[in-house]
Every structure is written in structure tokens, then in C-alpha cells.
Design an enzyme around this catalytic site. Structure first.
Site, PDB file in Angstrom:
ATOM      1  N   ASP A 247       0.875  -1.074  -0.498  1.00 60.90           N
ATOM      2  CA  ASP A 247       0.147  -0.097   0.193  1.00 60.90           C
ATOM      3  C   ASP A 247       0.842   1.198  -0.114  1.00 60.90           C
ATOM      4  O   ASP A 247       1.500   1.723   1.172  1.00 60.90           O
ATOM      5  CB  ASP A 247      -1.201   0.022   1.355  1.00 60.90           C
ATOM      6  CG  ASP A 247      -1.978   0.886   1.921  1.00 60.90           C
ATOM      7  OD1 ASP A 247      -1.990   1.859   0.379  1.00 60.90           O
ATOM      8  OD2 ASP A 247      -2.663   1.227   2.276  1.00 60.90           O
ATOM      9  N   ASP A 397     -17.317   4.210  -0.987  1.00 62.96           N
ATOM     10  CA  ASP A 397     -16.396   3.716  -0.321  1.00 62.96           C
ATOM     11  C   ASP A 397     -16.358   3.822   1.350  1.00 62.96           C
ATOM     12  O   ASP A 397     -17.792   2.980   1.324  1.00 62.96           O
ATOM     13  CB  ASP A 397     -14.921   5.097  -1.067  1.00 62.96           C
ATOM     14  CG  ASP A 397     -13.330   4.483   0.028  1.00 62.96           C
ATOM     15  OD1 ASP A 397     -13.118   3.536   0.867  1.00 62.96           O
ATOM     16  OD2 ASP A 397     -13.095   5.408  -1.457  1.00 62.96           O
ATOM     17  N   ASP A 510     -10.511  -3.411  -2.424  1.00 62.82           N
ATOM     18  CA  ASP A 510      -9.486  -2.792  -1.497  1.00 62.82           C
ATOM     19  C   ASP A 510      -8.102  -2.994  -0.887  1.00 62.82           C
ATOM     20  O   ASP A 510      -9.138  -3.633   0.062  1.00 62.82           O
ATOM     21  CB  ASP A 510     -10.273  -1.270  -1.353  1.00 62.82           C
ATOM     22  CG  ASP A 510      -9.084  -0.269  -1.518  1.00 62.82           C
ATOM     23  OD1 ASP A 510      -7.402  -0.528  -2.201  1.00 62.82           O
ATOM     24  OD2 ASP A 510      -9.612   1.159  -1.811  1.00 62.82           O
ATOM     25  N   ARG A 570      -6.940  -3.694  -6.186  1.00 61.95           N
ATOM     26  CA  ARG A 570      -6.272  -2.932  -6.136  1.00 61.95           C
ATOM     27  C   ARG A 570      -4.667  -3.932  -6.377  1.00 61.95           C
ATOM     28  O   ARG A 570      -4.095  -3.733  -7.163  1.00 61.95           O
ATOM     29  CB  ARG A 570      -5.923  -2.302  -4.612  1.00 61.95           C
ATOM     30  CG  ARG A 570      -4.469  -1.089  -5.173  1.00 61.95           C
ATOM     31  CD  ARG A 570      -4.751  -0.103  -3.600  1.00 61.95           C
ATOM     32  NE  ARG A 570      -4.846  -0.550  -2.702  1.00 61.95           N
ATOM     33  CZ  ARG A 570      -4.181  -0.127  -1.469  1.00 61.95           C
ATOM     34  NH1 ARG A 570      -4.524   1.633  -1.969  1.00 61.95           N
ATOM     35  NH2 ARG A 570      -3.888  -0.210   0.059  1.00 61.95           N
ATOM     36  N   ASP A 586      -3.564   5.112  -5.644  1.00 57.59           N
ATOM     37  CA  ASP A 586      -3.473   6.004  -5.429  1.00 57.59           C
ATOM     38  C   ASP A 586      -2.675   6.798  -5.981  1.00 57.59           C
ATOM     39  O   ASP A 586      -1.510   7.486  -5.002  1.00 57.59           O
ATOM     40  CB  ASP A 586      -3.584   6.394  -3.754  1.00 57.59           C
ATOM     41  CG  ASP A 586      -4.300   4.944  -2.844  1.00 57.59           C
ATOM     42  OD1 ASP A 586      -5.429   4.780  -3.610  1.00 57.59           O
ATOM     43  OD2 ASP A 586      -3.953   4.326  -1.957  1.00 57.59           O
ATOM     44  N   HIS A 644     -12.215   9.394  -9.486  1.00 58.17           N
ATOM     45  CA  HIS A 644     -12.529   9.051  -8.266  1.00 58.17           C
ATOM     46  C   HIS A 644     -11.344  10.046  -7.009  1.00 58.17           C
ATOM     47  O   HIS A 644     -10.143  10.784  -7.989  1.00 58.17           O
ATOM     48  CB  HIS A 644     -11.098   8.042  -8.028  1.00 58.17           C
ATOM     49  CG  HIS A 644     -11.607   7.217  -6.842  1.00 58.17           C
ATOM     50  ND1 HIS A 644     -12.712   7.705  -6.109  1.00 58.17           N
ATOM     51  CD2 HIS A 644     -10.575   6.572  -5.900  1.00 58.17           C
ATOM     52  CE1 HIS A 644     -12.138   7.026  -4.613  1.00 58.17           C
ATOM     53  NE2 HIS A 644     -10.694   6.198  -4.328  1.00 58.17           N
TER      54      HIS A 644
END
Length: 910
Positions: A247, A397, A510, A570, A586, A644
């Protein structure tokens, strides 16, 4: 204790949000190769050292399906490895090397990445004292295996294509008891520290490695996911490319840092042919790249074997790759092309293709972290109609849940989810909700209670349940390697379990690297234990794939297999394309992040994952109107098209900018909808052949060296050349037009371009440089409505771009856009050809599916003005058609042929 827990959670959130406010990721949170002990060990091996790995000559045997032999490690007495080489159909080889006999621990093999068991190809064998020669039947492939040291030499058409273990960098660290005294060369192998985290490594060193020399290539590509150039760079003096799903928000650009996905597939390409390597390993992996662009001289069979056995150095200008993994077995495939599309077909036969997605998923998606409540969702989707902007999918979300407990709804903000979904579907729209793998540790949460009662969580090394921190606070993580967990998770998507869901609700997986806020490198400790007694280090890169596999089966089962699922994930691995789309994570509202989205998606596309996109507008920070417009223009031509943004950004629905911005964003989204028939047809072709939906220029022009390094423009199928504007304040850009015998037509003006090479193109803010290739026919729908669903029966317009030889070809695929009935033959497939001034529609497959769509218009681009009328001939006879000719751009428009799209017909220009 609850107060302390909430305080710690607040601190973690603060750290995360503060880190998100800076301009780039904190690299100190993530390892370098020197801080990853196995990478440092493998990389420290010197090229052309004496290899300890040798075949045992008497162990070699050839069955009707494969060759098998024992490899000895001469550094350790009594250590033997079992090697198996399979010749597979369609010019493919597979090599597996594992410990021979009884092992202290099982080594993990990520078979989940494979679509099915590969089909073997028979081989013949000849041998002498030093070399084994294999020849695949019904092919031009020969493999030479040297006995001491062990090497593989692959020839295609008697030309050297690849050398395996050419630099003697093969490594296989066998499992063994921990010694009383750790040798100097194994310090860090039995215990390793990173920052405040300890990796206990109770099983000791277990690394595997192999080097490859791609003799027939000049450029290397693939190895997604990295935010780097499309053509891979040499790693000498820098860290290797890293595969370790993490991440990494606001990730840095143009380096080999690990990101959210790991697809260990490498493609080499040269003027004459292409080749691929698929390294099937789910553990942390690093890949060194060396060599420069060179079409090196070929070496004869005899010379190369002599050089390799004698230890002679390989030409330094030949591209080389050195794969290094922390654990697992050596398992790799070599796919031998010879063309780029052959390589992707061969690779896709191993890992699968994306099943045809429902059409709505190829349209425009609107997302934000987070839409506040049901009223907010209603207002946003209604404003798309007010401002005449089509939109198919609204997204929710994590804040839509009840205290971040997945499969639930906030009882106040989203008190009637079925009503909300039905309001969307009444306009042909869908809803996507997020479902992450971390589970809130809350005794009032049914999923946590089920997981505790049924032993569904990942464990610590001592057997206790692992606990980490993520969005809900204290969390545990489902062990998707466990078949019992998979079945349970599949059941959660049933309508009677996921209350408030309907068949028009789809899923976003996610944070599934998995993300653990307080874990080493923001993920799970490697010494956690999964089902089957595998450590997390063994399976890390496949964790996200295991989740989406269960999600896919859950969505499939809830409609008894009738409706096609749609999932966005993701974390991804080889094979993810069979279940989900991906996005680039991101990113930042920054021009460089817009630019990097193109090579990132191209790298994924040639590695099997075509269904890719980036957060349009950038996830973090706030784009100015120019960046916002240009990003929408670029996103229109990537397969997954979603706006997004982060919870702390300004609201950025298109109508919240000035009138010009709203108008231009409307125009480009509407353009996407006109091209949905093309996108849908390309995805059907991908499902059948593995051909990337978007592709680099060298896929269509494989011998044109000038395009080998281009990643700022790309092809949509074989028909559209797209060069998005990715720089601010520019009035012109350079567009490279490939092909010596090609003509390209500007999609806006239809003006032809016949130059091979770069041309300066004017790009005012309303201009997107997109060109249709001469010789192609593109199906479109020009009646754009609020969503793709309500356009289902609308008529088609064919855009026929005449090539230099006066011909053109294209195709169209049509079905019900949402079910699996097409697999039972219920679809329409049409081939179009323009030749001898006739446009011929031949319905190849038409009898089992009825469509109300018809042909509304034909535009013939690049036609001389000698034609003043046209006639259409069907089985019912001939009818004269009205035409309109524009001499300024040589476009002939044929109005209202008014025939069913699934009919056979011929239009003749008169």
C-alpha cells in the site's frame, strides 16, 4: 482499554493523513535490496562464478510428456533437486526445480495463477557426455541442456533465442535445520530486522534465483506493477525491480519500487521476433535488468554451447534478467512468439484471459471517498442528467458501511440501500460498494464472530490469531488460502447474507495487498502462518488474487451463474485478469502521474491485464481545470474509466468547474460512449485470443525500431492511434505516426496523414490527438444517452477508413451485454470489408441472438469524389441510398441504410 485503543487508532490515522499531505511517499518505510537479506545475498553472486549446480547424468529420463533429471548442489553433500522440463503446445517451455525427496517444509506453488493445466507437447531426445538435446515435435524449437554446469540453451529456427543460467546466477537454498553457529554468509538469513519489526525466519534461508539472457531481443518490457517507463531500464547502480504488493500512497515515479501488484512476466522484443518469461512465484521477488538495445550477432549452436560450458562471458549488450525470490520453487515458462501478439496469446493460454465484461463496466464510473449519504448519491447521479453527461456506475467507499464493517450499511446515512440501487437501475445505472479483507474485531460484528468460531483468520507464528490495524482499528485478516474461508466468503455475497444488495450491486476489493497500518512495510508480517502451514512470505503476492477469486465466485453464485460479475481490485498477480479489473492506485493530481498512467497500463496490458485505468483527475490533491480536462481526455481511451478522489479533496464532479471545463469533459465522456461498440468487440477478441485491448505501437509495427521506446502514445486495438496531452500549457505536441505504407485519419477532421515519423500537431484545449488507421472499419453508436443500458437497441454508425490500397476491414460483436448466454452461442458476430468500392457485411454468427439494432449511417473516409450515389443489396432486393459528399475532407456519408445490424448486405458506391 477502549479509550487507549481509540487513542492509538487516532494516532495511526494522523500519521497516515499527514504522510498523505506530502508530495511523495516516505521511502524509508519500504525496503531496499540491501535491507532485504535474500536479495542482497542473491545479488552479491558474481557473474560467471563456478556454478555448484550440475545434472546427475544417470538421472535423466524422458517420458511421453516431459524430461526429468536430478540436479546436485556440489557445495552441500547429499543435497539434490528435482528438475522437470515440459514442452508445451504453442511454442512454450516450462521448467520446474524443487527439492528432491522429503523436505523439512513444503514449498508453495501458486497454481492459482494458471487458468488450467498446460497441454504437453511431445519431445525427442539425443545426448552425449556433456549435453542433452531436446526437440519439440511439430515445431522449430530445440533445447540444449548442459550437464556441468546446468544450463538451458533455447534455439528457434536455428537461431539462439535464450540462455538460462548463462551467468551462473542460479540459486536454490534448501531447507535445513538451524545451525548452532550462523556462518557469516548467512547472517540475516535466520532472523531479520526492519525498523522496529522483527522477521523471525524460523525456517531459515530458502531463496531461489535464475538468470536469463534474451539473445533475440533489444528491448525488455512488462514486470508490472511499477511506476516506470514502459521499456525497462537497466538496474546497475540502482535497486532491482521489486515485486512485493504494498500500500504505497502518492508513490514515486520512474523507479522500480514495489507497488500494489506483482505480475512476474517479462517480454523481450527485437526486430525479428519476441519472447516472454513467466516466473511463477508468489514470494517477494526482485529482478535485475541489464543489457542495452542491440540486435546482437547470432551465435551458432556449437559456438554457444562451447562458450557456455567454458564459462565465456555473454555479450554485455544482450538484454538479461536476473529473477530472485525469497522462497518457493524455481518455476518458469518461456514463450517463444515469434510476434508480440503470439507471446501474449501463449502467455494468456497459461494464465487466462479476461472474460467478456458487462458492457456497463466499459462506460464511465463516478467515485469518491466518500459520497455522504443516499441523498448525496441521488443528487450526483441526477446532475449527470441535468448536465447531459452520460454515466453508468456510482461507487461507495468505506464510509457507506456501519462503522467500517463490510457487508453492512450505515443505518442512518444509507438506511434504504435497495431503494437507492433501484433508483439508479431505473436509469440504467449500477452501484459498486467496497469490501476489504481486514475484518473489524468487534463482538457485535457477525463476520468477526463467524471467523473466530470457525477458525478463518490468518495466524501468528505461535498459532494465535493475527491482529493488525486498518481502517476499522483493530482488525484480523481472512485466510483466503483456506478452502473453508473461500466457501464462507463466497456465501457472504448471497442476497440473504449481504442484506441491501441486489444483482445490480458490484464489488470493489481494496487494501488487499494486504494493507496493515502498523505492520512491516504497511503489510502483514512474513512469519504469519496460513492454511497448509505456509508462511505469509510464501504467499504474499497472491493474497489479493485469492480474495478476488472468492469475490468473483460469490457474485457468480448469487445469480446462479447467469450474470457476469464486475470487480475492481487493487492488489493483483498473474491471472487476476480472469476475475477483476485493476487500477493504478493512489495517484496524485499531477501531470507526471497522468503521464505515467499510460506506460503503467501498457505494461499490464501486455502482461495479460488489459482492463486497467487510473483515477481520473488524481486521487490526492486538487487538479486545476487544465489537468482535469486533459486527464478525462486521456482516461476516455483507457479500458477502465473512473473519476475518483480522496476524502480531503474538493468535490470535483464535472459541473463544479466552469462552463468550458464542464463542456469539454462532457464531450470526451460522450466520445467514450460512441466508441463502446469498439471497446466491447475488442474485449471479446481479447477473451478469445489474449490480444491486448490497448497495446504499444511495436505490437502493430514489430520491425519499426523507432517505436520500441514510445510509451506516450498507444493503440486501441489495431485501429486507433491515441496520443494524449500530458503536459501543461502546450499548444502543440509531437505525434509519431508509424508504418511506411499507412495512412492515418484525424478522428475530428478526417484529414489524412501519410507521413512515417513524428509530426507537430496543434492541441488546443479541446483537441485530443486520436487517429483512425487507414484500412480499418470502426463500429460506433452516435445517439449518446444517459447510460449504456438505455443505448442497447440504438442504431450503429460504421466509420470506414480507406487504406492506401483502397480497402478496409473491421468487425462487430453484439450480445445481451450482461449474461453468460453468449457462451451458449447467443451472440452476433459480423465481419465488414470494403473492397472494389463495395462495403460488405457478412454475419458470421447470427442465428441464435436477436437484436433490434440497425444500421443508421456509414461514413467512408478518404474516398474520391467520383461517387454520387449508392445502393444497398440484401436478400430482399436492392434499394438506392442517399449520399452526402464533403470534398474538403473526402468523406462520403451514406444516410439511413436502415437494415438490421445482423443482416447480410452489400452497399455499392455508384
Amino acid at each position: 482499554m477502549k479509550i487507549i485503543g481509540r487513542f492509538l487508532l487516532a494516532i495511526i490515522y494522523l500519521v497516515i493523513f499527514v504522510s498523505n499531505s506530502v508530495d511523495s511517499v516516505d521511502r524509508h518505510n519500504f525496503k531496499t535490496c540491501d535491507q532485504s537479506n535474500f536479495c542482497k545475498r542473491c545479488r552479491s553472486m558474481s557473474k560467471n562464478q563456478i556454478s555448484p549446480f550440475q545434472l546427475v547424468p544417470d538421472s535423466v529420463s524422458l517420458t511421453d510428456k516431459y524430461l526429468e533429471a536430478v540436479i546436485t548442489n556440489t557445495k552441500y553433500e547429499g543435497v539434490y533437486l528435482r528438475m522437470r522440463l515440459d514442452g508445451l503446445r504453442d511454442s512454450t517451455l516450462r521448467v520446474r526445480i524443487n527439492e528432491d525427496g522429503k523436505q523439512l517444509y513444503n514449498r508453495f506453488q501458486p497454481v492459482h495463477a494458471l487458468a488450467s493445466e498446460p497441454i504437453p507437447q511431445s519431445m525427442t531426445m539425443a545426448r552425449n557426455e556433456t549435453t542433452i538435446e531436446l526437440e519439440l515435435e511439430q515445431s522449430t524449437i530445440k533445447v540444449y541442456i548442459t550437464i556441468a554446469p546446468f544450463k538451458l540453451i533455447v534455439y528457434v529456427n536455428d537461431e539462439l533465442a535464450m540462455l538460462v543460467n548463462s551467468n551462473n546466477l542460479m540459486q536454490f537454498e534448501h531447507y535445513r535445520p538451524k545451525p548452532e553457529s550462523i556462518p557469516d554468509n548467512e547472517v540475516g538469513s535466520w532472523e531479520e530486522f526492519f525498523k522496529e519489526h522483527q522477521d523471525s525466519k524460523p525456517r531459515g534461508p530458502s531463496a531461489v534465483a535464475m538468470d536469463f539472457t534474451l539473445y533475440s531481443s533489444s528491448n525488455l518490457y512488462g514486470l508490472p506493477e511499477h511506476a516506470d517507463s514502459f521499456s525497462l531500464k537497466g538496474t546497475s547502480g540502482n535497486d532491482p525491480y521489486r515485486f512485493y504488493n504494498l500500500d504505497v500512497f502518492e508513490y514515486e515515479l520512474y523507479n522500480g519500487m514495489a507497488l500494489y501488484g506483482a505480475v512476474p512476466f517479462l517480454m523481450g522484443h527485437g526486430k525479428k521476433n519476441s519472447i516472454g518469461i513467466f516466473w511463477l512465484n508468489a514470494a517477494e521477488t526482485w529482478v535485475d535488468i541489464s543489457g542495452v538495445k542491440s540486435d546482437a550477432d547470432r551465435t551458432s549452436v556449437v559456438e554457444s554451447i562451447v562458450n557456455l560450458v567454458s564459462g565465456s562471458s555473454v555479450d554485455k549488450e544482450v538484454p538479461q534478467a536476473h529473477f530472485m525470490s525469497e522462497s518457493g520453487i524455481i518455476d518458469f515458462f518461456i514463450v517463444l512468439g515469434p510476434k508480440p501478439l503470439d507471446v501474449t496469446r501463449q502467455y494468456s493460454s497459461l494464465t487466462g484471459t479476461a472474460p467478456l465484461p458487462p458492457l456497463f463496466s466499459l462506460a464511465y464510473h463516478q467515485c469518491r471517498w466518500n459520497y455522504n449519504d443516499q441523498k448525496d448519491v441521488h443528487n450526483v447521479e441526477t446532475n449527470f442528467d441535468v448536465y447531459d453527461i452520460p454515466m453508468d456506475v456510482m461507487w461507495l467507499d468505506i464510509e457507506h458501511t456501519d462503522s467500517k464493517k463490510y457487508f453492512t450499511w450505515d443505518p442512518i446515512k444509507f438506511s434504504n440501500p435497495v431503494e437507492m440501487i433501484n433508483n439508479l437501475t431505473s436509469k440504467g445505472r449500477k452501484l459498486v460498494t467496497i469490501v476489504d479483507p481486514h475484518i473489524k474485531r468487534d463482538s457485535n460484528y457477525f463476520l468477526h464472530n463467524d471467523a473466530i468460531s470457525n477458525d478463518l483468520y490468518v495466524k501468528n507464528k505461535d498459532g494465535s490469531v493475527y491482529e493488525g490495524w486498518c481502517w476499522p482499528g483493530s482488525s484480523s485478516y481472512l485466510d483466503f488460502l483456506n478452502p473453508k474461508v473461500q466457501e464462507y466468503y463466497i456465501s457472504r455475497f448471497a442476497f440473504n447474507n449481504y442484506l441491501g444488495s441486489t444483482e445490480d450491486l458490484y464489488i470493489w476489493n481494496d487494501m488487499n495487498e494486504p494493507s496493515v497500518f502498523n505492520g512491516p512495510e504497511v503489510t502483514m508480517p512474513k512469519d504469519c502462518v496460513h492454511h497448509g502451514d505456509y508462511e505469509h512470505r510464501d504467499i504474499h503476492n497472491i493474497y489479493g488474487l485469492l480474495q478476488v477469486m472468492s469475490t468473483y465466485e460469490g457474485l457468480l453464485k448469487r445469480t446462479s451463474g447467469k450474470k457476469r460479475p464486475f470487480i475492481l481490485t487493487r492488489s493483483h498477480f498473474a491471472g487476476t485478469q480472469r476475475f477483476a479489473a485493476v487500477w493504478t492506485g493512489d495517484n496524485i493530481a499531477d501531470w507526471q502521474h497522468l503521464k505515467i498512467s499510460l506506460p503503467m497500463c501498457l505494461s499490464l496490458a501486455i502482461s495479460g491485464i488489459s482492463f486497467c485505468g487510473a483515477d481520473v483527475g488524481g486521487f490526492f490533491n486538487n487538479p486545476d481545470k487544465e489537468l482535469f480536462i486533459r486527464w478525462y481526455q486521456a482516461g476516455t481511451y483507457l479500458p477502465f474509466f473512473r473519476g475518483h478522489s480522496h476524502i480531503d479533496t474538493k468535490r470535483r464532479e464535472p459541473w463544479l468547474f466552469d462552463k468550458q471545463t464542464t463542456s469539454l469533459v462532457r464531450d470526451t465522456i460522450r466520445t467514450r460512449y460512441t466508441l463502446l461498440p469498439l471497446w466491447y468487440t475488442l474485449f471479446k477478441t481479447h477473451e478469445l485470443t489474449g490480444a491486448p485491448v490497448i497495446r504499444p505501437l511495436f505490437f502493430e509495427f514489430p520491425s519499426e525500431e523507432n517505436v520500441f521506446g514510445i510509451d506516450y502514445e498507444f493503440m486501441v486495438g489495431n485501429s486507433l492511434l491515441v496520443c494524449p496531452v500530458t503536459k501543461p500549457n502546450v499548444q502543440e505536441i509531437s505525434v509519431y505516426f508509424p508504418g511506411n505504407d499507412e495512412v492515418w485519419y484525424d478522428r475530428d477532421s478526417h484529414q489524412p496523414i501519410k507521413t512515417n515519423g513524428p509530426i507537430k500537431i496543434q492541441v488546443p484545449i479541446n483537441k485530443v490527438p486520436v487517429y483512425q488507421r487507414g484500412g480499418t472499419i470502426i463500429p460506433t453508436k452516435q445517439r449518446v444517452r444517459r447510460s449504456s443500458v438505455v443505448m442497447r437497441d440504438d442504431p450503429y454508425t460504421l466509420v470506414v477508413a480507406i487504406g492506401l490500397k483502397g480497402t478496409a476491414k473491421g468487425n462487430l460483436y453484439v450480445d445481451d451485454e450482461e449474461s453468460f448466454e453468449y457462451r451458449d452461442g447467443k451472440f452476433v458476430y459480423i465481419e465488414y470489408e470494403f473492397i472494389n468500392n463495395q462495403l460488405i457485411s457478412k454475419c458470421i454468427h447470427c442465428n441464435t441472438f436477436n437484436t433490434n439494432s440497425w444500421l443508421e449511417k456509414v461514413m467512408v473516409v478518404g474516398i474520391p469524389s467520383v461517387f454520387t450515389k449508392a445502393s444497398i443489396h440484401t436478400v430482399e432486393g436492392s434499394t438506392e441510398l442517399s449520399v452526402l459528399y464533403s470534398a474538403s475532407n473526402q468523406v462520403l456519408t451514406i444516410r439511413k441504410p436502415a437494415v438490421g445490424i445482423a443482416q447480410n448486405w452489400t452497399i455499392t458506391l455508384l
